[in-house]
Structures are given as C-alpha cells and as structure tokens.
Design a protein around this motif. Structure first.
Motif, PDB file in Angstrom:
ATOM      1  N   MET A   1       0.984  -0.979  -0.497  1.00  0.00           N
ATOM      2  CA  MET A   1       0.024   0.358  -0.225  1.00  0.00           C
ATOM      3  C   MET A   1       0.504   0.953   0.243  1.00  0.00           C
ATOM      4  O   MET A   1       1.930   0.669   0.505  1.00  0.00           O
ATOM      5  N   ILE A   2       0.130   2.362  -0.381  1.00  0.00           N
ATOM      6  CA  ILE A   2       0.911   3.853  -0.691  1.00  0.00           C
ATOM      7  C   ILE A   2      -0.062   4.516  -0.141  1.00  0.00           C
ATOM      8  O   ILE A   2      -1.145   4.848  -0.240  1.00  0.00           O
ATOM      9  N   ASP A   3       0.031   4.980   0.907  1.00  0.00           N
ATOM     10  CA  ASP A   3      -0.623   6.136   1.896  1.00  0.00           C
ATOM     11  C   ASP A   3      -0.269   7.637   0.610  1.00  0.00           C
ATOM     12  O   ASP A   3       0.968   8.414   1.401  1.00  0.00           O
ATOM     13  N   ALA A   4      -1.327   7.228   0.751  1.00  0.00           N
ATOM     14  CA  ALA A   4      -1.902   8.876  -0.860  1.00  0.00           C
ATOM     15  C   ALA A   4      -1.561  10.728   0.500  1.00  0.00           C
ATOM     16  O   ALA A   4      -1.335  10.777  -0.776  1.00  0.00           O
ATOM     17  N   HIS A   5      -1.883  10.357   1.391  1.00  0.00           N
ATOM     18  CA  HIS A   5      -2.148  11.665   1.786  1.00  0.00           C
ATOM     19  C   HIS A   5      -2.009  11.559   3.455  1.00  0.00           C
ATOM     20  O   HIS A   5      -2.858  10.907   4.383  1.00  0.00           O
TER      21      HIS A   5
ATOM     22  N   GLU B   1      -6.318   7.021   1.865  1.00  0.00           N
ATOM     23  CA  GLU B   1      -4.907   7.525   2.397  1.00  0.00           C
ATOM     24  C   GLU B   1      -5.853   7.997   3.555  1.00  0.00           C
ATOM     25  O   GLU B   1      -6.321   6.555   3.888  1.00  0.00           O
ATOM     26  N   THR B   2      -4.758   8.410   5.044  1.00  0.00           N
ATOM     27  CA  THR B   2      -5.652   8.447   6.482  1.00  0.00           C
ATOM     28  C   THR B   2      -4.855   9.627   6.705  1.00  0.00           C
ATOM     29  O   THR B   2      -6.506   9.952   7.328  1.00  0.00           O
ATOM     30  N   ASP B   3      -4.467  10.685   6.531  1.00  0.00           N
ATOM     31  CA  ASP B   3      -4.871  11.814   6.688  1.00  0.00           C
ATOM     32  C   ASP B   3      -4.041  11.889   8.225  1.00  0.00           C
ATOM     33  O   ASP B   3      -4.820  13.228   8.855  1.00  0.00           O
ATOM     34  N   GLY B   4      -3.312  10.981   8.672  1.00  0.00           N
ATOM     35  CA  GLY B   4      -2.534  10.750   9.716  1.00  0.00           C
ATOM     36  C   GLY B   4      -2.329  12.108  10.069  1.00  0.00           C
ATOM     37  O   GLY B   4      -1.658  12.522   9.226  1.00  0.00           O
TER      38      GLY B   4
ATOM     39  N   ASN C   1      -2.344   3.040  -9.143  1.00  0.00           N
ATOM     40  CA  ASN C   1      -2.563   4.227  -9.529  1.00  0.00           C
ATOM     41  C   ASN C   1      -1.858   5.531  -8.789  1.00  0.00           C
ATOM     42  O   ASN C   1      -1.345   6.373  -9.382  1.00  0.00           O
ATOM     43  N   THR C   2      -1.968   4.720  -7.411  1.00  0.00           N
ATOM     44  CA  THR C   2      -1.104   6.284  -7.023  1.00  0.00           C
ATOM     45  C   THR C   2       0.380   5.988  -6.782  1.00  0.00           C
ATOM     46  O   THR C   2       1.227   7.455  -7.582  1.00  0.00           O
ATOM     47  N   LYS C   3       1.491   4.884  -7.670  1.00  0.00           N
ATOM     48  CA  LYS C   3       2.735   4.906  -8.546  1.00  0.00           C
ATOM     49  C   LYS C   3       2.502   5.580  -9.193  1.00  0.00           C
ATOM     50  O   LYS C   3       3.647   6.434  -9.447  1.00  0.00           O
TER      51      LYS C   3
ATOM     52  N   PHE D   1      -7.549  15.547  -5.250  1.00  0.00           N
ATOM     53  CA  PHE D   1      -8.308  16.001  -4.355  1.00  0.00           C
ATOM     54  C   PHE D   1      -8.198  14.960  -3.143  1.00  0.00           C
ATOM     55  O   PHE D   1      -9.566  14.189  -3.245  1.00  0.00           O
ATOM     56  N   HIS D   2      -7.611  14.945  -1.902  1.00  0.00           N
ATOM     57  CA  HIS D   2      -7.637  14.382  -1.089  1.00  0.00           C
ATOM     58  C   HIS D   2      -9.285  14.381  -0.009  1.00  0.00           C
ATOM     59  O   HIS D   2      -9.709  15.680   0.196  1.00  0.00           O
ATOM     60  N   TRP D   3      -9.364  13.248   0.441  1.00  0.00           N
ATOM     61  CA  TRP D   3     -10.499  13.069   1.109  1.00  0.00           C
ATOM     62  C   TRP D   3     -11.812  14.092   0.414  1.00  0.00           C
ATOM     63  O   TRP D   3     -12.338  14.477   1.574  1.00  0.00           O
ATOM     64  N   PHE D   4     -12.291  13.808  -0.493  1.00  0.00           N
ATOM     65  CA  PHE D   4     -12.728  14.477  -1.052  1.00  0.00           C
ATOM     66  C   PHE D   4     -14.619  14.607  -0.577  1.00  0.00           C
ATOM     67  O   PHE D   4     -14.831  13.408  -0.645  1.00  0.00           O
ATOM     68  N   LYS D   5     -15.467  15.289  -0.933  1.00  0.00           N
ATOM     69  CA  LYS D   5     -16.347  15.502  -0.542  1.00  0.00           C
ATOM     70  C   LYS D   5     -17.269  16.698  -1.103  1.00  0.00           C
ATOM     71  O   LYS D   5     -17.487  17.987  -1.031  1.00  0.00           O
TER      72      LYS D   5
END
Length: 256
Positions: free
Chosen positions: A3-7, A203-206, A249-251, A156-160
């Motif tokens: 996995m890759i955490d994208a954000h 992502e996690t947005d951690g 996708n992330t790579k 667009f991270h964590w999009f709403k």
C-alpha cells in the motif's frame, strides 16, 4: 498487500511513532507526506532524507491564517530551492471550514484564491502534481482554477462534494483519495461507487483520528487495509486485485 498512503501529515507524529510506523509494517511501500507550512515542509524534507519510503509534498494548508506577502515569498523561495526533492505541491486549497465558521471574510477569501493560484502556477511550471484541500462549495471554484491554469494532475484528498462536481472531476481526469472513513460512512461509499477505480487512491490523513472500528486508535497506514477491503466490495473485485490497482494508480500519479 502493498500500500501507499497517498496523504499523511507524517511530520505531526512523534519520532518514535514514525520509526515504528515505517519499520513495523511490511505492507507500506511509501507515504506521501504533505506539509502544513514552511516549518512543516522542512521537517518533511528531513524525514524524506532519513527514510526512503517518505515522499514529501510542500505547500501551505488553507485552514489557517493567510500568509503575508513576505511569508509567501519565503515559502516559494524555499520550495524552489528544494523542488527536485519534492513529489508534489501540497497541501494547498481553500478554507471551507474557516469560511463556514465565519472566520474568513469575502475579501480574505479572494486572497486565499489568489494564493492558491500562485501554487497552481508553480505546480504547472515545475510539472508537479498538486494536492488539494477542496470540499463542498469550494470544489467547483478549484476546478475553475485548475482549468484556468491548465493543471491536469490534481489530487483531491478526502473529497466531499456534489454529484455535478464529481462528474466534472472524473471528466477532467482528477484523482481522489479516500480515508478509513469509507468503512463506516455511506456517502464515501457512494462516491467510490461512482468514481472510476483508475482515478482512486487511499490515504489516512493521519494523525487525524477516525471513528467506527478505529475509535481510540492512533491513525496508522495499516488502517488502509480495511479501506481497500471496502473498495474491493464496492467495485466487485478481490482484495488482491483492488489493492494492486490502487497501488499502481498512486505510483503512476506520483511517479513513485
């Protein structure tokens, strides 16, 4: 499962937490660590030099007081100096939550837009992806700006947001990433059902905390396993296929 955490805001974790996170999980291939301000940029750069898995993005988070002209110039100059080590421009965007809480005037909002355009111009000039905090009413405005500046590599991270904007983002080839919230939030599940798999990342947005089965736990990239499981269910795929495609996708997007 790779996995890759994208954000993630890796710079906001303690050093011991970071070390355990990176050395304690064989499944984490990379972490895209976004920045909050200049000091955050500097720490993310240091972390990327120490840990090969950390891929830094440099920018200024919009949910805070506007930068002065001098502060913005200092940030831009620093980013210019370190652009070869930068994976993306981010996190940048517009202050939806500050504006909702009436902490940003109409005049100030215009200044946030101008600041965002500066970052878009940099992303375009340096041929870097841009990582966006742009939700609800701000999202169509950000789409307008991306089109204005011919920036196509947008995340667009964590999009709403509304359905019309979602369709526009899909057509423009913009990517989204979903947090562990997908496990227990129906609106995020519906978004993933609509959005093409080839334009989705996880992502996690951690260290932002989560509820549901994650309540009370420190946010860790391993939580994305449950996100991937839910995406696989929604897209009618095996978890292995879903994880492989999300990883690719992330790579591809970040050239990792």
């Amino acid at each position: 499962m790779k996995m890759i955490d994208a954000h993630i805001h890796l710079d906001q974790y303690q050093n011991k937490e970071i070390e355990l996170m990176l050395k304690g999980s064989n499944s984490i291939e990379a972490l895209l660590s976004v920045s909050f301000d200049l000091e955050s940029c500097k720490r993310n750069l240091q972390l990327s030099r120490k840990y090969q898995k950390v891929k830094p993005a440099f920018g200024f988070h919009p949910e805070q007081k506007l930068l002065t002209e001098d502060e913005l110039n200092r940030l831009i100059e620093w980013m210019l100096q370190h652009r070869t080590e930068m994976m993306a421009v981010g996190e940048v965007g517009l202050p939806y939550y500050l504006r909702r809480d009436q902490q940003v005037s109409s005049l100030q909002y215009g200044q946030y837009i101008e600041q965002l355009e500066t970052f878009m111009e940099m992303a375009k000039k340096w041929d870097k992806p841009i990582v966006l905090h742009a939700v609800y009413d701000d999202a169509p405005i950000v789409c307008d700006l991306l089109e204005k500046h011919s920036v196509s590599k947008a995340h667009f991270h964590w999009f709403k947001g509304d359905e019309k904007t979602v369709m526009r983002m899909i057509e423009n080839g913009y990517y989204i990433s979903v947090t562990p919230e997908i496990v227990y939030k129906e609106k995020i599940q519906k978004l993933v059902h609509t959005y093409p798999l080839e334009q989705i990342m996880v992502e996690t947005d951690g260290p932002w905390p989560f509820e549901g089965p994650f309540s009370g736990n420190m946010t860790h990239p391993d939580m994305m396993k449950k996100s991937i499981s839910m995406i696989a269910k929604i897209k009618n795929l095996s978890e292995t296929e879903a994880s492989e495609r999300l990883l690719e996708n992330t790579k591809t997007f970040y050239i990792i």
